[in-house]
Design an enzyme around this catalytic site. Sequence first.
Site, PDB file in Angstrom:
ATOM      1  N   GLY A 258     -64.113  16.155 -74.200  1.00 23.59           N
ATOM      2  CA  GLY A 258     -64.217  17.427 -73.498  1.00 23.59           C
ATOM      3  C   GLY A 258     -64.731  17.295 -72.076  1.00 23.59           C
ATOM      4  O   GLY A 258     -64.094  17.758 -71.131  1.00 23.59           O
ATOM      5  N   MET A 260     -68.122  15.171 -69.472  1.00 19.61           N
ATOM      6  CA  MET A 260     -69.141  14.126 -69.395  1.00 19.61           C
ATOM      7  C   MET A 260     -70.198  14.471 -68.359  1.00 19.61           C
ATOM      8  O   MET A 260     -69.860  14.847 -67.228  1.00 19.61           O
ATOM      9  CB  MET A 260     -68.445  12.789 -69.079  1.00 19.61           C
ATOM     10  N   GLU A 261     -71.445  14.278 -68.747  1.00 16.99           N
ATOM     11  CA  GLU A 261     -72.595  14.762 -67.976  1.00 16.99           C
ATOM     12  C   GLU A 261     -73.119  13.810 -66.914  1.00 16.99           C
ATOM     13  O   GLU A 261     -74.315  13.849 -66.584  1.00 16.99           O
ATOM     14  CB  GLU A 261     -73.732  15.084 -68.959  1.00 16.99           C
ATOM     15  N   ASN A 262     -72.285  12.947 -66.322  1.00 16.64           N
ATOM     16  CA  ASN A 262     -72.744  12.020 -65.283  1.00 16.64           C
ATOM     17  C   ASN A 262     -73.674  12.723 -64.302  1.00 16.64           C
ATOM     18  O   ASN A 262     -73.378  13.829 -63.847  1.00 16.64           O
ATOM     19  CB  ASN A 262     -71.548  11.474 -64.520  1.00 16.64           C
ATOM     20  N   HIS A 294     -73.236  23.074 -71.653  1.00 14.07           N
ATOM     21  CA  HIS A 294     -73.627  21.858 -72.371  1.00 14.07           C
ATOM     22  C   HIS A 294     -73.836  20.691 -71.399  1.00 14.07           C
ATOM     23  O   HIS A 294     -74.888  20.044 -71.410  1.00 14.07           O
ATOM     24  CB  HIS A 294     -72.548  21.520 -73.400  1.00 14.07           C
ATOM     25  N   GLU A 295     -72.862  20.449 -70.553  1.00 16.46           N
ATOM     26  CA  GLU A 295     -72.978  19.306 -69.634  1.00 16.46           C
ATOM     27  C   GLU A 295     -74.111  19.537 -68.639  1.00 16.46           C
ATOM     28  O   GLU A 295     -74.854  18.619 -68.313  1.00 16.46           O
ATOM     29  CB  GLU A 295     -71.656  19.065 -68.889  1.00 16.46           C
ATOM     30  N   HIS A 298     -77.466  18.821 -70.166  1.00 13.69           N
ATOM     31  CA  HIS A 298     -77.748  17.386 -70.300  1.00 13.69           C
ATOM     32  C   HIS A 298     -78.575  16.847 -69.135  1.00 13.69           C
ATOM     33  O   HIS A 298     -79.193  15.794 -69.245  1.00 13.69           O
ATOM     34  CB  HIS A 298     -76.431  16.598 -70.358  1.00 13.69           C
TER      35      HIS A 298
HETATM   36  N1  TRP Z   1     -71.658  12.890 -73.601  1.00 17.92           N
HETATM   37  C1  TRP Z   1     -70.472  13.688 -73.630  1.00 17.92           C
HETATM   38  C2  TRP Z   1     -70.893  15.064 -74.087  1.00 17.92           C
HETATM   39  O1  TRP Z   1     -71.274  15.290 -75.171  1.00 17.92           O
HETATM   40  C3  TRP Z   1     -69.419  13.227 -74.557  1.00 17.92           C
HETATM   41  C4  TRP Z   1     -68.811  11.888 -74.389  1.00 17.92           C
HETATM   42  C5  TRP Z   1     -69.170  10.738 -74.948  1.00 17.92           C
HETATM   43  C6  TRP Z   1     -67.613  11.616 -73.765  1.00 17.92           C
HETATM   44  N2  TRP Z   1     -68.270   9.776 -74.716  1.00 17.92           N
HETATM   45  C7  TRP Z   1     -67.294  10.279 -74.007  1.00 17.92           C
HETATM   46  C8  TRP Z   1     -66.760  12.389 -73.034  1.00 17.92           C
HETATM   47  C9  TRP Z   1     -66.116   9.728 -73.555  1.00 17.92           C
HETATM   48  C10 TRP Z   1     -65.597  11.826 -72.562  1.00 17.92           C
HETATM   49  C11 TRP Z   1     -65.268  10.509 -72.842  1.00 17.92           C
HETATM   50  O2  TRP Z   1     -70.903  15.980 -73.374  1.00 17.92           O
HETATM   51 ZN    ZN Z   2     -73.124  16.209 -74.952  1.00 18.89          ZN
END
Ligand code: TRP
Ligand code: ZN
Length: 853
Positions: A258, A260-262, A294-295, A298
């Site tokens: 979905g 990613m929280e970089n 959600h992101e 994080h």
């Molecule tokens: N940390 C992300 C979330 O929960 C999810 C995630 C983990 C992710 N590995 C990933 C997203 C690989 C994309 C690709 O929000």
């Molecule tokens: Zn997450």
Amino acid sequence: MKDAAAEMTQETIYLEDYTPFGFVVEEVHLTFLLDPGATRVKSKISFAPNPDATDKTFFLHGEDLKLISAKINGKPVTADVTAQGLTCSVPTKPFVWESEVEIAPDKNTALEGLYMSNGMYCTQCEAEGFRKITYYPDRPDVMSTFTVRIEGPHNVLLSNGNPEKSGKNWAEWHDPWPKPSYLFALVAGELVNFPGSFRTCSGNKVELNIWVRPGDENKCAFGMEALKKSMRWDEEVYGREYDLDVFNIVAVDDFNMGAMENKGLNVFNSSCVLASPETSTDANFERIEAIIAHEYFHNWTGNRITCRDWFQLCLKEGLTVFRDSQFTSDMRSAPVKRIGDVMDLRGRQFPEDQGPLSHPVRPESFQEINNFYTATVYEKGAEVIGMLKRLVGDEGYAEALELYFARHDGQACTIENWLKVFEDVTGRDLSQFKRWYSQSGTPRLAVDEAYADGTYTLTFRQKTPPTPGQDEKLPQVLPIAVGLLNDNGDEVVETTLLEMTEAEQSFEFKGLSGKPVPSILRGFSAPVVLERASTHAERAFLLAHDTDPFNRWEVSYNLARDGLVAMVRDGAGPDLAWIDALAQVIRDDTLDPAFRELMLNGPSQSELAQVLFEAGTTPDPDAIWQASETLKQAMAERWSAFLPSLAEAAKVTDDYTPDAEQVGKRALGAAVLSLQTRLDGGAAAQAQFSGADNMTLQLSALSCLIRAGQETDALAAFEEQWQGDRLVMDKWFGLQIGATAPVNAAARAEALTGHAAFDWKNPNRFRAVFGALAMNHAGFHRKDGKGYALLADALIRLDAMNPQTTARMCSAFQTWRRYDADRQALMQAALERIAGQPNLSRDTTEMVSRILG
Ligand code: TRP
Ligand code: ZN
């Protein structure tokens, strides 16, 4: 066939083997010279011996990298390189490591590390993708500041943190907050931004951007508003302020999950951020709002406080899912959100926890961590936090979270750290509660009642069935919310939290004037299967009087479930008494339309298969489908007199907005339309389809037309209208497989893989087709095995390109042991055929072998 020995060579990692890395990283400098086929990555990393570590082996992860040069303190060194990484002898004092590697983002179809999507560069590093970018201790407990220079002929060059300097074809970024490598990100391309800004509670101005490909700017406004609401909410509810000058979001078309929280640079699957009324459904809007939240959340729960190792994944994910569901409850309707979450838990987490893939919320071993981004870690992980909050109360929870942030900011933590703040704040001993993190499986909760002399006694028994690797289960702490009603429907005991800790335990309510009717497990206060044989009369009573919206919904759900079981197993007709009782609720316009729509939802066909299986009946998918059709037909006929007025009342006349009120009306309207379609052959659906000015109405009408077998023209018109929009075309691909009669599903999926717009490399498109096939219960479980064979073929083909998405989709087979011997044999054969492929990925190898058991 792949032999057992080859499978054995796949290494298993254990939680108990954790040791800290031998070095700390003080600073990281990276330079990227972008090129599709030959990107150069230079690193300059300051290492120092870690005083807390005994093992001082200098090992850096690195995969699929071409090492050009390596230096220590400016002098060339020779490293010992394997397919997993490198070792090298290093000084016993602090030193500077430098390396240069070459990578090929244009060949990266796994979408992990640095890859290309529609001409843009982007990265995905969680969980272990950074090692595909450069040599590094790629583990979450190694945290450092990063300075990044990007060189490339692109108008947009982004990385984490704050922008430092830039010029033509280059940019430099600095992230002052120490972070693990999995939070690293880089994006480069010809992008445009949708700008915004936010003033934090202490007055800092933050620049916000959503970066998209040209043409998508008009789909960003909703996401931007959701971001601002999330930022405000986290300040107001959790006291968490944003901590950089800029916050960037990028939309990417090819993405495994979905979002990613970089740090400071969230990367989103474009389906989880882009929205407009014409192209997105109400459900899309709600999901986008939740994922953006959600992101963003994080940033504190995951980034500022991260995980010591990947076994602690639920530390950030369970907590962040819990936080985003609180946010959605506050923004929209709390009961509607709770019911939706429980439907989701039962639909996705229960099958996982009750089958061969069952694992604890904190797993104790894995082969490929990507296989543990599961409903158990995320959604059950969030349920566990909900229980903790119920047990310690709102104030205890708030104090514990304050302490968590104060004590652990900047650290890489464990579940032990998390539970300790609750123990320190409340004085509770949470050692038994901790079993929620280590014991897998769904507890089953049975209940008996007794009444004498004004005292009402509830006796509960809990039992968790064995799960893979865990034969014996211990009693867990169950918060059971109970309310009691008298014969008039008045609540004589308000919601009370019982705290069950024993295998069997009784609770007394004294001073009652008569035997009450209990409302048990209000709000779904613990993620268990409640086993209670209540009478029809009691359920009808609760359906009319329960003050707890969740339990009121639950009564209707149970009635639907039991009625369907009787139809499938005993050949009974539809439960007309329930249909009539439900009509009262559906027509009650003092109730929220969204809630009324939810009341129409019984168990899914797959859930019903599980219920039958547990009751000792082998589920027949065709019979289940038939029963659900018969039931809906009976509802349509029985309600025919009032459906038109209900449809009229559900119409929205104002301009489209995706707010809770309009969304509820359209949801109820869609449910009514699908019943009407059973009576009018599709006339009303056709009218709605032709006149629709938003995707929610267009798609709900199209779905009705497909169900009625009236879709040919509509599908063609829809394709004609939307062929230029990838996200809308995903809906087109999925719906005609998901909504069609089971006999057609597999053939349609097969035909659609030959469509010019089918793209094996795009996970959204692959999931649209094969996810929809797997969700068409009787279609996937066709007696002749065509569904299984087709999915197996597709997974085999995809595995060579994208192991992560392949492995996730293997879970379509996780329920195989529920079904009859013929179907089991067909599914087993499909799984063994996948397992036997040469060069199968580690991801898919692990999944298939766990499913086969
Ligand atoms: N940390 C992300 C979330 O929960 C999810 C995630 C983990 C992710 N590995 C990933 C997203 C690989 C994309 C690709 O929000
Ligand atoms: Zn997450």
